[in-house]
Design a protein around this motif. Structure first.
Motif, short mmCIF file in Angstrom:
data_model
loop_
_atom_site.label_atom_id
_atom_site.label_comp_id
_atom_site.label_asym_id
_atom_site.label_seq_id
_atom_site.Cartn_x
_atom_site.Cartn_y
_atom_site.Cartn_z
N ILE A 64 -8.96 -6.32 3.79
CA ILE A 64 -8.51 -5.99 2.44
C ILE A 64 -9.51 -5.32 1.43
O ILE A 64 -9.39 -4.42 1.01
CB ILE A 64 -7.51 -6.78 1.93
N GLN A 65 -10.46 -6.51 1.29
CA GLN A 65 -11.52 -5.92 0.26
C GLN A 65 -12.35 -4.76 0.49
O GLN A 65 -12.60 -3.86 -0.16
CB GLN A 65 -12.63 -7.07 -0.13
N ARG A 66 -12.61 -4.59 1.99
CA ARG A 66 -13.32 -3.62 2.41
C ARG A 66 -12.56 -2.03 2.50
O ARG A 66 -12.97 -0.99 1.95
CB ARG A 66 -13.80 -3.72 3.86
N GLU A 67 -11.17 -2.15 2.99
CA GLU A 67 -10.44 -1.06 3.05
C GLU A 67 -9.59 -0.42 2.07
O GLU A 67 -9.77 0.80 1.82
CB GLU A 67 -9.56 -1.15 4.27
N LEU A 68 -9.19 -1.41 1.05
CA LEU A 68 -8.34 -0.67 0.13
C LEU A 68 -9.11 -0.13 -0.86
O LEU A 68 -8.66 1.04 -1.45
CB LEU A 68 -7.35 -1.89 -0.39
N PRO A 69 -10.02 -0.46 -1.30
CA PRO A 69 -11.12 0.42 -2.57
C PRO A 69 -11.40 1.69 -1.83
O PRO A 69 -11.32 2.77 -2.51
CB PRO A 69 -12.27 -0.64 -2.45
N VAL A 70 -11.45 1.97 -0.66
CA VAL A 70 -12.05 3.30 -0.06
C VAL A 70 -10.71 4.26 -0.21
O VAL A 70 -10.95 5.30 -0.62
CB VAL A 70 -12.42 3.14 1.53
N VAL A 71 -9.66 3.63 0.02
CA VAL A 71 -8.33 4.35 0.07
C VAL A 71 -8.04 4.55 -1.37
O VAL A 71 -7.69 5.90 -1.67
CB VAL A 71 -7.16 3.62 0.62
N ILE A 72 -8.07 3.73 -2.16
CA ILE A 72 -7.86 4.07 -3.49
C ILE A 72 -8.86 4.89 -4.22
O ILE A 72 -8.65 6.02 -4.96
CB ILE A 72 -7.96 2.69 -4.59
N ALA A 73 -10.11 5.12 -3.83
CA ALA A 73 -11.09 6.16 -4.30
C ALA A 73 -10.96 7.59 -3.95
O ALA A 73 -10.79 8.28 -4.46
CB ALA A 73 -12.60 5.55 -3.87
N LYS A 74 -10.11 7.85 -2.42
CA LYS A 74 -9.95 8.92 -1.98
C LYS A 74 -8.63 9.38 -2.74
O LYS A 74 -8.81 10.67 -2.92
CB LYS A 74 -9.74 8.78 -0.46
#
Length: 110
Positions: A64-74
């Motif tokens: 969760i900590q790794r994947e969700l920030p990437v999605v939010i940034a995109k």
């Protein structure tokens, strides 16, 4: 859907294993066949030890900590409107929450 799968796949696998054990125990109780490895009590299963559960929670929390920030940034790159991002992100949050409650995980590790 791909992001949800990446984040909650471990929990869904765990829930599936629990379901298999519960069905096997139910079947074993009805037919008196309790010698199967799957028919062992849930607390006797190697995937359900406290250590294995702690590891599962840690892996899910890390995902969760790794994947969700990437999605939010995109999403921020392509969607300038906060309310639009919130609407599109809601199904992901909902699926993660549903999977966490199905697996009995209420919060990440401390």
């Amino acid at each position: 859907m791909a992001v949800t799968k990446q984040v909650v796949d471990l929990m869904l696998s765990f829930v599936t294993k629990i379901t298999v054990v519960k069905v096997a125990l139910s079947f074993g109780t009805q037919n008196k066949k309790r010698d199967s490895v799957i028919a062992k009590a849930l607390k006797e299963q190697t995937f359900a030890t406290p250590e294995a559960l702690a590891e599962l929670v840690q892996k899910v929390h890390s995902a969760i900590q790794r994947e969700l920030p990437v999605v939010i940034a995109k999403m921020k790159l392509y969607l300038q409107n906060l309310s639009t991002r919130t609407i599109l992100f809601k199904p992901i949050k909902s699926r993660v929450g549903q999977s966490r409650s199905s697996a009995g995980i209420n919060r990440g590790p401390k």
